[in-house]
Design an enzyme around this catalytic site. Structure first.
Site, PDB file in Angstrom:
ATOM      1  N   SER A 274       0.565  -1.220   0.150  1.00 53.90           N
ATOM      2  CA  SER A 274      -0.391  -0.680   0.111  1.00 53.90           C
ATOM      3  C   SER A 274       0.734   1.210  -0.042  1.00 53.90           C
ATOM      4  CB  SER A 274      -1.044  -0.276   1.240  1.00 53.90           C
ATOM      5  OG  SER A 274      -1.344   1.715   1.538  1.00 53.90           O
TER       6      SER A 274
ATOM      7  N   HIS B 176      -1.082  -1.331  -4.344  1.00 54.08           N
ATOM      8  CA  HIS B 176      -2.594  -1.258  -3.768  1.00 54.08           C
ATOM      9  C   HIS B 176      -2.730   0.779  -3.272  1.00 54.08           C
ATOM     10  CE1 HIS B 176      -5.585  -1.952  -0.838  1.00 54.08           C
ATOM     11  NE2 HIS B 176      -5.597  -0.694  -0.329  1.00 54.08           N
TER      12      HIS B 176
ATOM     13  N   ASP C  40      -4.765   3.372  -2.003  1.00 51.40           N
ATOM     14  CA  ASP C  40      -5.566   4.313  -1.014  1.00 51.40           C
ATOM     15  C   ASP C  40      -6.418   5.397  -1.816  1.00 51.40           C
ATOM     16  OD1 ASP C  40      -5.556   2.315   0.880  1.00 51.40           O
ATOM     17  OD2 ASP C  40      -3.453   2.373   1.063  1.00 51.40           O
TER      18      ASP C  40
ATOM     19  N   MET D  84      -9.098   8.487   0.299  1.00 54.40           N
ATOM     20  CA  MET D  84      -9.584   8.408   0.539  1.00 54.40           C
ATOM     21  C   MET D  84     -10.560  10.079   0.810  1.00 54.40           C
ATOM     22  SD  MET D  84      -7.375   7.529   3.542  1.00 54.40           S
ATOM     23  CE  MET D  84      -6.378   6.008   3.855  1.00 54.40           C
TER      24      MET D  84
ATOM     25  N   HIS E  34      -8.041   1.217  -4.287  1.00 52.56           N
ATOM     26  CA  HIS E  34      -9.133   0.859  -2.474  1.00 52.56           C
ATOM     27  C   HIS E  34      -9.960   2.030  -2.310  1.00 52.56           C
ATOM     28  CE1 HIS E  34      -9.382  -0.030   1.886  1.00 52.56           C
ATOM     29  NE2 HIS E  34     -10.518   0.185   1.276  1.00 52.56           N
TER      30      HIS E  34
ATOM     31  N   MET F 103     -11.951   4.698  -0.740  1.00 51.36           N
ATOM     32  CA  MET F 103     -12.796   4.943   0.510  1.00 51.36           C
ATOM     33  C   MET F 103     -13.506   6.021   0.911  1.00 51.36           C
ATOM     34  SD  MET F 103      -9.798   3.942   2.990  1.00 51.36           S
ATOM     35  CE  MET F 103      -8.294   3.751   1.769  1.00 51.36           C
TER      36      MET F 103
ATOM     37  N   MET G 178     -11.881  -5.773   5.842  1.00 51.60           N
ATOM     38  CA  MET G 178     -10.644  -4.831   6.305  1.00 51.60           C
ATOM     39  C   MET G 178     -10.105  -5.171   7.899  1.00 51.60           C
ATOM     40  SD  MET G 178      -9.852  -2.493   4.663  1.00 51.60           S
ATOM     41  CE  MET G 178      -9.136  -1.155   5.980  1.00 51.60           C
TER      42      MET G 178
ATOM     43  N   ASP H   8      -6.521  -5.855   4.683  1.00 51.61           N
ATOM     44  CA  ASP H   8      -5.336  -5.062   4.502  1.00 51.61           C
ATOM     45  C   ASP H   8      -6.056  -4.177   5.842  1.00 51.61           C
ATOM     46  OD1 ASP H   8      -4.556  -2.588   3.972  1.00 51.61           O
ATOM     47  OD2 ASP H   8      -6.564  -1.572   2.819  1.00 51.61           O
TER      48      ASP H   8
HETATM   49  C1  DX5 Z   1      -5.889   1.705   5.947  1.00 49.72           C
HETATM   50  C2  DX5 Z   1      -5.520   1.690   4.274  1.00 49.72           C
HETATM   51  C3  DX5 Z   1      -5.082   0.927   4.175  1.00 49.72           C
HETATM   52  C4  DX5 Z   1      -3.421   0.812   4.956  1.00 49.72           C
HETATM   53  C5  DX5 Z   1      -2.551  -0.365   5.418  1.00 49.72           C
HETATM   54  O1  DX5 Z   1      -7.195   2.580   5.877  1.00 49.72           O
HETATM   55  O2  DX5 Z   1      -7.341   0.715   3.562  1.00 49.72           O
HETATM   56  O3  DX5 Z   1      -4.136  -0.171   2.927  1.00 49.72           O
HETATM   57  O4  DX5 Z   1      -2.397   1.155   3.863  1.00 49.72           O
HETATM   58  O5  DX5 Z   1      -1.711   0.156   6.359  1.00 49.72           O
HETATM   59  P1  DX5 Z   1      -0.879  -0.714   6.944  1.00 49.72           P
HETATM   60  O6  DX5 Z   1      -0.461  -1.684   6.176  1.00 49.72           O
HETATM   61  O7  DX5 Z   1      -0.058   0.265   7.660  1.00 49.72           O
HETATM   62  O8  DX5 Z   1      -2.207  -1.172   8.753  1.00 49.72           O
HETATM   63 ZN    ZN Z   2      -6.612   0.085   1.615  1.00 49.37          ZN
END
Ligand code: DX5
Ligand code: ZN
Length: 220
Positions: A7, A32, A34, A36, A65, A67, A136, A174
């Site tokens: 990620s 990956h 993310d 947000m 991903h 969010m 998750m 994740d």
């Molecule tokens: C958190 C993200 C993850 C995050 C994971 O909400 O969806 O993908 O980057 O980070 P680690 O592996 O540090 O928990």
């Molecule tokens: Zn993620």
């Protein structure tokens, strides 16, 4: 196939290209990403322009991903930026069936993510349409959190359920995953492993290589 999906949220944003090169060299198959929106989750990360720019650095699978609330607003744009997998949260979609259809119509693979407290049975009607389920293992929003132990049982139950239906589903996990705790997660039936801080804190190449070695053990 066991897949590592580092990620980039855990990476050094000043050096994204080098960070991608390091995990690529270690054999990670996915990247990956993310996204947000500051509404579905408290934080804001990055979006379309950043993904489009990173697309030119690598041919690895882009596992995006989302969010964000109402992710259907962005499917075509995210796809155009180079997403190979678009994963939306069931909790963020009023019309999950139509969102999955739209992701597939865009040419991307469709993933559905579930927060820790969301039971897997919300997928009962839709499971055969989905290419990947993301369980998750922390509450989404931030990297560097601790793995929530009860989510392991969700992974196990989902794998058993998919097997009983004859579905060879990708199950992604994740949050809070590292070389120290990945084994039980793999044994429970997850096959796509996201890791942010466990990869990018310290030597990304070495960390990813160590995780890849563990993943390969489960291929034999
Ligand atoms: C958190 C993200 C993850 C995050 C994971 O909400 O969806 O993908 O980057 O980070 P680690 O592996 O540090 O928990
Ligand atoms: Zn993620």
């Amino acid at each position: 196939m066991r897949i590592l999906a580092p990620s980039l949220l855990g990476a050094d944003f000043k050096h994204m290209e080098q960070e991608i090169r390091a995990v690529e060299k270690a054999g990670a198959q996915y990247i990956h990403l993310d996204v947000m929106d500051g509404a579905f989750v408290p934080s804001i990360s990055f979006g379309m322009p950043v993904i489009a720019s990173l697309r030119s650095c690598t041919e690895r699978v882009f596992d995006v991903h989302m969010m964000v609330e109402k992710p259907e607003r962005y499917i075509d744009d995210i796809r155009a930026c180079g997403a190979d997998i678009i994963c939306v949260h069931a909790e963020a979609c009023i019309h999950l069936d139509s969102v999955i259809s739209r992701i597939k119509a865009s040419g991307a693979r469709a993933g559905v993510a579930l927060n820790p407290a969301t039971p897997i049975h919300v997928l009962e009607q839709i499971l055969p349409q989905v290419d990947m389920v993301l369980i998750m293992t922390v509450n989404p929003g931030f990297g560097g959190q601790s793995f929530i132990p009860y989510t392991l049982e969700k992974v196990r139950a989902l794998r058993t359920w998919c097997d009983s239906l004859g579905l060879t589903m990708d199950i992604e996990v994740d949050g809070g995953i590292s070389a120290a705790n990945v084994r039980p997660v793999l044994e429970a039936g997850a096959n796509v492993i996201v890791a942010g801080s466990a990869v990018f804190k310290g030597d990304a190449y070495e960390n990813a290589r160590e995780l890849m070695e563990l993943l390969r053990e489960y291929e034999r």
